[in-house]
Design an enzyme around this catalytic site. Structure first.
Site, PDB file in Angstrom:
ATOM      1  N   LEU A  53       0.818  -1.214   0.000  1.00 47.97           N
ATOM      2  CA  LEU A  53       0.000   0.000   0.000  1.00 47.97           C
ATOM      3  C   LEU A  53       0.850   1.261   0.000  1.00 47.97           C
ATOM      4  O   LEU A  53       0.317   2.358  -0.194  1.00 47.97           O
ATOM      5  CB  LEU A  53      -0.915   0.016   1.238  1.00 47.97           C
ATOM      6  CG  LEU A  53      -1.674  -1.277   1.557  1.00 47.97           C
ATOM      7  CD1 LEU A  53      -2.504  -1.091   2.827  1.00 47.97           C
ATOM      8  CD2 LEU A  53      -2.562  -1.692   0.399  1.00 47.97           C
ATOM      9  N   TYR A 103       2.623  11.818 -11.420  1.00 45.74           N
ATOM     10  CA  TYR A 103       2.077  10.830 -10.486  1.00 45.74           C
ATOM     11  C   TYR A 103       1.567   9.603 -11.247  1.00 45.74           C
ATOM     12  O   TYR A 103       1.874   8.460 -10.887  1.00 45.74           O
ATOM     13  CB  TYR A 103       0.945  11.462  -9.678  1.00 45.74           C
ATOM     14  CG  TYR A 103       0.234  10.502  -8.753  1.00 45.74           C
ATOM     15  CD1 TYR A 103       0.924   9.856  -7.726  1.00 45.74           C
ATOM     16  CD2 TYR A 103      -1.124  10.239  -8.892  1.00 45.74           C
ATOM     17  CE1 TYR A 103       0.280   8.973  -6.875  1.00 45.74           C
ATOM     18  CE2 TYR A 103      -1.779   9.360  -8.048  1.00 45.74           C
ATOM     19  CZ  TYR A 103      -1.078   8.725  -7.039  1.00 45.74           C
ATOM     20  OH  TYR A 103      -1.714   7.854  -6.210  1.00 45.74           O
ATOM     21  N   ASN A 132     -11.445   7.462  -6.086  1.00 46.38           N
ATOM     22  CA  ASN A 132     -11.420   8.383  -4.943  1.00 46.38           C
ATOM     23  C   ASN A 132     -11.911   7.689  -3.677  1.00 46.38           C
ATOM     24  O   ASN A 132     -13.105   7.488  -3.485  1.00 46.38           O
ATOM     25  CB  ASN A 132     -12.306   9.596  -5.239  1.00 46.38           C
ATOM     26  CG  ASN A 132     -11.863  10.346  -6.476  1.00 46.38           C
ATOM     27  OD1 ASN A 132     -10.847  11.002  -6.472  1.00 46.38           O
ATOM     28  ND2 ASN A 132     -12.635  10.222  -7.546  1.00 46.38           N
ATOM     29  N   PRO A 282     -43.823  12.821  39.457  1.00 45.60           N
ATOM     30  CA  PRO A 282     -44.752  11.922  40.155  1.00 45.60           C
ATOM     31  C   PRO A 282     -46.158  12.516  40.261  1.00 45.60           C
ATOM     32  O   PRO A 282     -46.335  13.702  40.554  1.00 45.60           O
ATOM     33  CB  PRO A 282     -44.111  11.777  41.542  1.00 45.60           C
ATOM     34  CG  PRO A 282     -42.642  11.981  41.292  1.00 45.60           C
ATOM     35  CD  PRO A 282     -42.574  13.026  40.223  1.00 45.60           C
ATOM     36  N   GLY A 283     -47.158  11.689  39.984  1.00 45.50           N
ATOM     37  CA  GLY A 283     -48.554  12.098  40.069  1.00 45.50           C
ATOM     38  C   GLY A 283     -49.082  12.817  38.843  1.00 45.50           C
ATOM     39  O   GLY A 283     -50.283  13.086  38.740  1.00 45.50           O
TER      40      GLY A 283
END
Length: 370
Positions: A53, A103, A132, A282-283
């Site tokens: 690689l 390249y 890509n 609560p309630g």
């Protein structure tokens, strides 16, 4: 199996080694530009497979193109020949090898070395002209425009779009790894011209790519979830998240609070509805309404509650006692007025899913006590 990986610290190399380790390959010879040259002598003598690689794509001087992409490949093959090692070799080239630039010529020279090596030794060679690439651990302003866009957009930095209609052919790192594993097992995907390919790639225009990545950032504000049915969107979103600044993994939600508790939207999708978190003191009783078409699912994750139903043309009340001690989803059918009561001594926390996002113009919500 002893596996040599050159360019082990690069984008593909890091991902490949992680995947090899996931698959329990424990004799991996990782070679980098900082490794001692003597290690390559040892590795080429012992290895059973080579992932080559290493390469140069953004050198400090033009000479480095040929030195990195041809010279090092030549050195690697000479050492394998020296040791009589006919281990299969996989090399990552580039679609730029088809072009007449420095390249591209250096990558083409590396390819030719591999094919000539095959002719001389009959060792298996797998040459991949990769397009890509994108994915986690890629580098902005180096590997790919995707990495650059993800990095910059996540940080509110400008991005450059020279031609929004330019077509990109993208290849996701996990698809590359899947193909490389097939090659490792001796079953690469080959073309008629002796080159190997990653079968799965994606096309997108540059402008659309930028817009899509920008939408990922905006999703924290509008609570949208990207379309995960689209493979490219799913892969790009995973890549974008990998570029988040480490002090920005979290984000705030708007909590609608009053004396009864709070109600907070978590996420919205146009095709799958929305998810919210409801906290009741609560309630406290919440709800006492019904819907024509909107339907919901309630999941109590903490506290104790009582979900009550009554069909709007009936006096019969149906009750379901729910608790965070036993996670249980309760469907909220249409045509039933319903409520949820906190019957415990601490906050009742309920995750609520609705099949459609709330629209104040069409709320489909009608008050009626159970």
């Amino acid at each position: 199996m002893k596996i040599l990986v050159t360019g082990a610290n690069g984008f593909v190399g890091k991902n490949l080694i992680a995947e090899l380790e996931n698959k329990d390959y424990d004799e991996i010879y990782a070679f980098t530009r900082d490794s001692k040259p003597s290690l390559l002598e040892e590795y080429t003598r012992q290895c059973d497979f080579v992932f080559h690689l290493a390469g140069v794509n953004r050198p400090n001087s033009e000479n480095e193109f040929m030195e990195g992409n041809f010279g090092f490949t030549s050195q690697l093959l000479k050492l394998l020949k020296k040791h009589g090692n006919k281990a299969p070799i996989l090399i990552t080239s580039s679609i730029q090898a088809e072009k007449d630039n420095l390249y591209g010529r250096s990558k083409k020279a590396g390819e030719d070395l591999l094919f000539n090596y095959y002719s001389d030794t009959d060792a298996k060679v797998y040459v991949y002209r990769l397009t890509n690439l994108f994915g986690k651990w890629s580098k902005p302003n180096y590997n790919t425009v995707v990495a650059t866009y993800c990095h910059n957009i996540a940080r509110d930095l400008d991005i450059q779009i020279n031609n929004p209609d330019a077509e990109l052919n993208l290849c996701y790192i996990d698809d590359v790894l899947e193909e490389f594993m097939r090659a490792l097992e001796g079953n690469p995907s080959k073309q008629d011209d002796d080159f190997c390919v990653v079968p799965k790639t994606h096309n997108i225009k540059l402008g659309d790519l930028a817009d899509l990545i920008k939408s990922f950032k905006e999703s924290r504000l509008n609570l949208s979830i990207p379309n995960m049915e689209d493979e490219l969107t799913k892969k790009l979103y995973s890549t974008y998240l990998s570029f988040l600044p480490e002090d920005q993994f979290s984000y705030d939600l708007k909590m609608n609070t009053d004396h009864r508790g709070s109600f907070t939207e978590l996420m919205r999708t146009p095709e799958r509805g929305q998810v919210s978190v409801n906290v009741s003191k609560p309630g406290i009783t919440k709800g006492n309404h019904w819907h024509h078409t909107k339907n919901e699912k309630f999941l109590v994750v903490s506290g104790e509650g009582l979900i009550r139903f009554r069909k709007i043309d009936s006096d019969e009340i149906i009750e379901y006692r729910v608790s965070g001690e036993k996670l249980q989803v309760v469907d909220i059918p249409t045509g039933y007025t319903h409520s949820i009561v906190n019957v415990g001594e601490r906050d009742l926390v309920t995750v609520m899913w609705a099949n459609e996002c709330f629209d104040p113009e069409k709320p489909d919500t009608y008050f009626l006590e159970v």
